[in-house]
Design a protein around this motif. Structure first.
Motif, PDB file in Angstrom:
ATOM      1  N   THR A  20       0.863  -1.172   0.000  1.00  0.00           N
ATOM      2  CA  THR A  20       0.000   0.000   0.000  1.00  0.00           C
ATOM      3  C   THR A  20       0.890   1.208   0.000  1.00  0.00           C
ATOM      4  O   THR A  20       2.060   1.140   0.370  1.00  0.00           O
ATOM      5  CB  THR A  20      -0.892   0.028   1.259  1.00  0.00           C
ATOM      6  OG1 THR A  20      -0.048   0.181   2.391  1.00  0.00           O
ATOM      7  CG2 THR A  20      -1.708  -1.250   1.385  1.00  0.00           C
ATOM      8  N   LEU A  21       0.336   2.346  -0.394  1.00  0.00           N
ATOM      9  CA  LEU A  21       1.159   3.541  -0.497  1.00  0.00           C
ATOM     10  C   LEU A  21       1.616   4.032   0.859  1.00  0.00           C
ATOM     11  O   LEU A  21       2.481   4.890   0.950  1.00  0.00           O
ATOM     12  CB  LEU A  21       0.387   4.642  -1.226  1.00  0.00           C
ATOM     13  CG  LEU A  21       0.204   4.385  -2.725  1.00  0.00           C
ATOM     14  CD1 LEU A  21      -0.603   5.500  -3.341  1.00  0.00           C
ATOM     15  CD2 LEU A  21       1.550   4.246  -3.402  1.00  0.00           C
ATOM     16  N   THR A  22       1.036   3.515   1.937  1.00  0.00           N
ATOM     17  CA  THR A  22       1.511   3.914   3.255  1.00  0.00           C
ATOM     18  C   THR A  22       2.281   2.795   3.921  1.00  0.00           C
ATOM     19  O   THR A  22       2.674   2.892   5.071  1.00  0.00           O
ATOM     20  CB  THR A  22       0.324   4.310   4.154  1.00  0.00           C
ATOM     21  OG1 THR A  22      -0.591   3.207   4.207  1.00  0.00           O
ATOM     22  CG2 THR A  22      -0.381   5.532   3.596  1.00  0.00           C
ATOM     23  N   ASP A 208       1.224  11.013   6.612  1.00  0.00           N
ATOM     24  CA  ASP A 208       0.562  10.402   5.469  1.00  0.00           C
ATOM     25  C   ASP A 208       0.815  11.260   4.236  1.00  0.00           C
ATOM     26  O   ASP A 208       0.801  12.496   4.297  1.00  0.00           O
ATOM     27  CB  ASP A 208      -0.940  10.298   5.712  1.00  0.00           C
ATOM     28  CG  ASP A 208      -1.260   9.262   6.785  1.00  0.00           C
ATOM     29  OD1 ASP A 208      -0.419   8.357   6.979  1.00  0.00           O
ATOM     30  OD2 ASP A 208      -2.327   9.372   7.406  1.00  0.00           O
ATOM     31  N   GLU A 211      -2.598  12.991  -1.132  1.00  0.00           N
ATOM     32  CA  GLU A 211      -3.146  12.370  -2.339  1.00  0.00           C
ATOM     33  C   GLU A 211      -3.463  13.480  -3.338  1.00  0.00           C
ATOM     34  O   GLU A 211      -4.378  14.285  -3.137  1.00  0.00           O
ATOM     35  CB  GLU A 211      -4.416  11.584  -1.996  1.00  0.00           C
ATOM     36  CG  GLU A 211      -4.205  10.461  -1.004  1.00  0.00           C
ATOM     37  CD  GLU A 211      -3.692   9.198  -1.679  1.00  0.00           C
ATOM     38  OE1 GLU A 211      -3.635   9.175  -2.928  1.00  0.00           O
ATOM     39  OE2 GLU A 211      -3.370   8.236  -0.960  1.00  0.00           O
ATOM     40  N   THR A 213      -3.284  14.901  -7.737  1.00  0.00           N
ATOM     41  CA  THR A 213      -3.070  14.605  -9.158  1.00  0.00           C
ATOM     42  C   THR A 213      -1.692  15.125  -9.561  1.00  0.00           C
ATOM     43  O   THR A 213      -1.089  15.951  -8.865  1.00  0.00           O
ATOM     44  CB  THR A 213      -4.133  15.271 -10.037  1.00  0.00           C
ATOM     45  OG1 THR A 213      -3.970  16.698  -9.951  1.00  0.00           O
ATOM     46  CG2 THR A 213      -5.538  14.883  -9.589  1.00  0.00           C
ATOM     47  N   VAL A 231       4.099  13.082  -1.435  1.00  0.00           N
ATOM     48  CA  VAL A 231       2.846  13.103  -2.167  1.00  0.00           C
ATOM     49  C   VAL A 231       2.610  11.722  -2.774  1.00  0.00           C
ATOM     50  O   VAL A 231       3.527  10.920  -2.929  1.00  0.00           O
ATOM     51  CB  VAL A 231       2.859  14.177  -3.271  1.00  0.00           C
ATOM     52  CG1 VAL A 231       3.002  15.565  -2.674  1.00  0.00           C
ATOM     53  CG2 VAL A 231       3.980  13.901  -4.269  1.00  0.00           C
ATOM     54  N   ALA A 232       1.362  11.446  -3.124  1.00  0.00           N
ATOM     55  CA  ALA A 232       1.003  10.199  -3.799  1.00  0.00           C
ATOM     56  C   ALA A 232       0.125  10.529  -4.990  1.00  0.00           C
ATOM     57  O   ALA A 232      -0.729  11.427  -4.921  1.00  0.00           O
ATOM     58  CB  ALA A 232       0.257   9.263  -2.847  1.00  0.00           C
ATOM     59  N   THR A 233       0.351   9.807  -6.094  1.00  0.00           N
ATOM     60  CA  THR A 233      -0.423  10.082  -7.298  1.00  0.00           C
ATOM     61  C   THR A 233      -0.452   8.834  -8.169  1.00  0.00           C
ATOM     62  O   THR A 233       0.162   7.808  -7.853  1.00  0.00           O
ATOM     63  CB  THR A 233       0.181  11.274  -8.080  1.00  0.00           C
ATOM     64  OG1 THR A 233      -0.745  11.711  -9.070  1.00  0.00           O
ATOM     65  CG2 THR A 233       1.500  10.907  -8.725  1.00  0.00           C
ATOM     66  N   THR A 234      -1.182   8.918  -9.273  1.00  0.00           N
ATOM     67  CA  THR A 234      -1.299   7.824 -10.232  1.00  0.00           C
ATOM     68  C   THR A 234      -0.883   8.323 -11.602  1.00  0.00           C
ATOM     69  O   THR A 234      -1.221   9.449 -11.983  1.00  0.00           O
ATOM     70  CB  THR A 234      -2.742   7.306 -10.297  1.00  0.00           C
ATOM     71  OG1 THR A 234      -3.141   6.868  -9.001  1.00  0.00           O
ATOM     72  CG2 THR A 234      -2.866   6.150 -11.286  1.00  0.00           C
ATOM     73  N   GLU A 288       0.624   3.399  -9.175  1.00  0.00           N
ATOM     74  CA  GLU A 288       0.414   4.309  -8.059  1.00  0.00           C
ATOM     75  C   GLU A 288       1.787   4.541  -7.448  1.00  0.00           C
ATOM     76  O   GLU A 288       2.548   3.597  -7.225  1.00  0.00           O
ATOM     77  CB  GLU A 288      -0.543   3.693  -7.040  1.00  0.00           C
ATOM     78  CG  GLU A 288      -1.977   3.603  -7.530  1.00  0.00           C
ATOM     79  CD  GLU A 288      -2.922   3.042  -6.478  1.00  0.00           C
ATOM     80  OE1 GLU A 288      -2.411   2.380  -5.542  1.00  0.00           O
ATOM     81  OE2 GLU A 288      -4.130   3.238  -6.604  1.00  0.00           O
ATOM     82  N   GLU A 290       4.414   6.990  -4.757  1.00  0.00           N
ATOM     83  CA  GLU A 290       4.593   7.918  -3.643  1.00  0.00           C
ATOM     84  C   GLU A 290       6.024   8.411  -3.653  1.00  0.00           C
ATOM     85  O   GLU A 290       6.963   7.645  -3.902  1.00  0.00           O
ATOM     86  CB  GLU A 290       4.308   7.205  -2.319  1.00  0.00           C
ATOM     87  CG  GLU A 290       4.517   8.078  -1.089  1.00  0.00           C
ATOM     88  CD  GLU A 290       4.293   7.305   0.190  1.00  0.00           C
ATOM     89  OE1 GLU A 290       5.130   7.423   1.111  1.00  0.00           O
ATOM     90  OE2 GLU A 290       3.284   6.563   0.261  1.00  0.00           O
TER      91      GLU A 290
END
Length: 807
Positions: A20-22, A208, A211, A213, A231-234, A288, A290
């Motif tokens: 998972t992203l975390t 965390d 999230e 774009t 940051v997290a993105t797709t 996905e 991070e």
């Protein structure tokens, strides 16, 4: 973020395993080059200097192995930017042991400032390291080189130097990786000295990730608004660079693209800096991801990244660019995105192709011209150049390699270039495939993978081969011309005591490096040079040819040779090539050779079967030419019939040194103006009533004041009259004419045509004899192309038309 070794940061590597992203990933092992488990981890030379916090310079080592290393007898050596080891104070013999996974802090000399001492050093040495540029080497007890670090403009380094430093920054190894390329392995940032007592601090709980774009991360300005934040993105992978030094991939928002953007919009693309990502993801993968939002030399990117592949992403569409976005703001909206340039582009700079694998392009069907070759200096030229900048962009090769210094690059075929695809300036091209628009030192169109060689499948362009194999036809019963032959020296660097040289990729000398002689260093290199010059001159089929940059042998300080030695040698080679007495040279005038002559001179060669000399040659011994080359005049006449004419051969003071008059015409422009006044005055007093041609390398563009002075004296610029857009030289991505043939009114009546033979100025320097074996691809050929860096000019004359010419 100031990147450090993995042992220090505990960064997670991107993996394809479920996560998972975390989630938490195991740290990747410390990457080391084979046989180099001990490395120089950080260097700092600004200690105690203005603006520095720390009082001392330092060198820090790191042991990435699982065993202790005894440093007894190891040596740390500091070198200046020029590679000078300096005094004994720059050499320090080490002692002690460095534990596995530990650091070893070597304190060097103190400066006069600074407020904070270093952590307790493991050893104290005394090298006074430079704050901006220098080199450090680590030797083992047997004298073998363990590791080398060069920063700034230095001669000692691995691969390519790390960035130049300041008094407030050090060069620190990035993620503990040692690829034997300092530029790739080291990051510039605040100094972080660590000694053997340093322990990994307890990590603070990571927040965390935000999230967002990709457009959110990019923002609408020149930098990301989330700099330094996780940051997290797709995104969908649109380009991948596992080789060449970029060390990452480009991502774009799923389903984005296909529609042109407006200034103020946010880009949907971003670069991810990660070796794992570059080596394991492929174009089309959806992930996905991070990471930490960052800026690198103007490029927004994600660092310290990890991710997982996912399914279901909409494909990315390339955005068709119907024209080149002109301003930074117009380009910024596409930074990192997949685009497909439309229409015609023209190559306007290929000099950097030989070094960085880059082509400079101008949108449209013309290259960029030097402003003062088209309009007058001053406001007109400034406005013209401003428009040039709006039309310019670089086509890169998906690599950060320097092909002149990087050992791996030298053994890799140079991108884009071959004799069949010479990528000449002025050549038009179109984009066959989409590219990435990015910013790396300048705005670039970036292929989606590294381009290797001229036949790489990822080359995104198609261009024409517009080489001129035959000299232009200019009519008349005689042809005259002018040609700068690029330091044709029969005296070689190998025979001059202490003469340095430029070497090929195997260390073999090729050309001289700031010696008294200026041409080839070896006989083999001279033979390469001579073959190309002979091919070019015999290909011109001229009857009279004015040469510049041929050796004045009598000016050599350590030999006593006749002035005409080099030009006589060239004539012999030309005649041997055609198997007949096709050429002769005009002898130097007796008793008129200047005592302060430059080592290069002007000279005439001619066809004795078609042309005869009337009287001896004359040299204009005017003080205006003391910093240049003295003009040489000779009267000629066709053997069969017709009007005589006078040709005056010139090579003005260059733009590279001298006073700057602030007019935007290069250095030493007042000297060139004085030379034009002296030359035209000589013509009016000594050759009144003659048909006179002024020929040669005037080191002034067509609209500059030295040329205006000549034209104001009644002379016509023939090449510009017959071919208004003709050019003879390229410099800094601009094309223009430094070489000219002028005719006074009497001479102009004889002229049937004039043209530039485009065999040199448009060619890549990689084809010159002086770059042979610099790359694993051998670009050399014994032909006319790239025989010099100036194009020759040819002029047709009808000398048999009595009553129109002047007798």
């Amino acid at each position: 973020m100031h990147a450090r070794s993995l042992a220090r940061t505990g960064l997670a590597a991107l993996t394809t395993g479920a996560l998972t992203l975390t989630g938490v990933l195991a740290a990747a092992p410390l990457a080391q080059a084979a046989g180099t488990p001990l490395v120089i981890n950080e260097v700092y030379g600004g200690g105690g200097n203005s603006g520095a916090t720390y009082t001392h310079d330092f060198v820090e080592l790191f042991n990435g192995t699982d065993a202790a290393i005894d440093l007894s007898g190891y040596v740390v050596q500091y070198y200046s930017a020029a590679g000078n080891p300096g005094s004994a104070a720059n050499t320090c013999t080490l002692s002690g042991t460095i534990a596995p996974g530990s650091h070893f802090l070597i304190q060097q000399a103190a400066g006069a400032g600074g407020t904070t001492p270093l952590p307790t050093p493991d050893q104290q040495c005394s090298a006074a390291m430079a704050g901006t540029a220098g080199s450090v080497r680590l030797f083992d007890a047997a004298g073998g080189t363990v590791d080398t670090v060069g920063y700034g403009n230095v001669v000692i380094y691995e691969g390519a130097p790390a960035q130049a430093l300041t008094n407030a920054t050090s060069a620190s190894r990035t993620d503990g990786i040692d690829t034997d390329n300092n530029a790739a392995d080291f990051t510039r940032g605040a100094p972080t000295p660590q000694n053997s007592s340093w322990t990994e601090p307890e990590p603070e709980p990571e927040p965390d990730p935000l999230e967002l774009t990709i457009a959110d991360i990019q923002g609408t300005g020149t930098e990301t608004p989330y700099r330094g934040q996780v940051v997290a993105t797709t995104g969908v992978v649109t380009a991948a660079y596992p080789t060449g030094g970029f060390r990452g991939v480009y991502l774009q928002t799923p389903g984005s693209g296909g529609v042109e953007k407006a200034p103020g919009d946010a880009s949907d693309g971003i670069f991810v800096f990660s070796d794992w990502v570059a080596g394991n993801l492929e174009i089309g993968d959806c992930v996905e991801i991070e990471g930490t939002a960052a800026e690198f030399n103007g490029l927004t990117q994600l660092t310290n990244a990890f991710a997982e592949r996912i399914e279901g992403c909409e494909p990315v569409l390339p955005t068709a660019l119907t024209t080149l976005p002109a301003t930074d703001a117009e380009k910024e909206v596409y930074e990192g995105m997949l685009v497909h340039p439309q229409g015609t582009y023209t190559i306007t700079n290929n000099y950097q192709l030989n070094q960085f694998g880059q082509l400079g392009l101008a949108v449209g069907d013309e290259p960029l011209y030097t402003a003062t070759d088209v309009v007058r200096p001053g406001a007109e030229a400034l406005a013209y150049e401003a428009e040039n900048l709006r039309r310019y962009i670089t086509l890169d090769d998906g690599s950060s390699w320097n092909y002149m210094t990087n050992a791996t690059a030298k053994e890799t075929p140079l991108p884009y270039l071959s004799a069949d695809a010479p990528r000449r300036t002025g050549s038009q091209l179109s984009f066959t495939d989409p590219v990435i628009l990015d910013y790396r030192f300048q705005w670039n169109f970036q292929p989606v993978a590294q381009v290797v060689g001229a036949d790489s499948p990822v080359i995104p362009i198609s261009s024409e081969n517009d080489r001129e194999y035959d000299v232009p036809q200019v009519g008349g019963n005689l042809q005259i011309g002018a040609f700068n032959v690029l330091n044709y020296f029969t005296d070689l660097g190998q025979d001059e005591e202490g003469c340095a040289f430029y070497a090929d990729r195997e260390g073999n000398p090729v050309t001289t490096n700031w010696c008294e002689v200026r041409g080839a260093w070896t006989t083999a290199a001279f033979e390469d040079q001579q073959a190309k010059i002979v091919a070019a001159i015999n290909g011109m089929d001229a009857d009279v040819l004015a040469l510049q940059e041929i050796e004045a042998n009598s000016a050599l300080s350590y030999k006593d040779l006749p002035r005409d030695t080099a030009i006589a040698d060239l004539v012999d080679a030309l005649n041997a090539d055609v198997g007949a007495t096709r050429w002769a040279y005009v002898p130097s005038p007796v008793g008129q050779v200047p005592s302060n002559e430059d080592i290069i001179r002007t000279g005439f060669i001619y066809n004795p079967n078609t042309v005869q000399l009337l009287g001896s040659s004359q040299i204009l011994l005017d003080d205006a030419f003391a910093n240049a080359r003295y003009p040489l005049a000779q009267k000629f006449k066709a053997r069969q019939t017709g009007n005589p004419f006078v040709a005056i051969n010139n090579h003005y003071k260059s733009k590279g040194s001298g006073e700057d008059d602030g007019t935007g015409q290069g250095l030493a422009n007042p000297s060139r103006e004085a030379q034009s006044r002296a030359l035209t005055s000589w013509v009016s007093s000594n050759f009144r009533g003659d048909a006179v041609f002024l020929m040669g390398d005037f080191n002034a563009y067509a609209k500059e004041t030295p040329i205006q002075i000549i034209e104001g004296a009644g002379f016509t610029n023939l090449a510009k009259t017959y071919e208004p857009t003709s050019t003879t030289y390229q410099f800094s991505g601009r094309l223009g004419s430094l070489d000219h043939v002028f005719a006074n009114a009497h001479a102009q009546r004889l002229v049937t045509g004039a043209a530039v033979w485009d065999i040199n100025g448009d060619e890549s320097v990689a084809f010159e004899y002086s770059r042979r074996n610099y790359n694993i691809t051998d670009f050399y050929a014994p032909d006319q192309f790239a025989s010099s860096d100036h194009d020759p000019i040819v002029v047709g004359l009808n000398t048999g038309n009595r009553g129109r010419g002047n007798n």
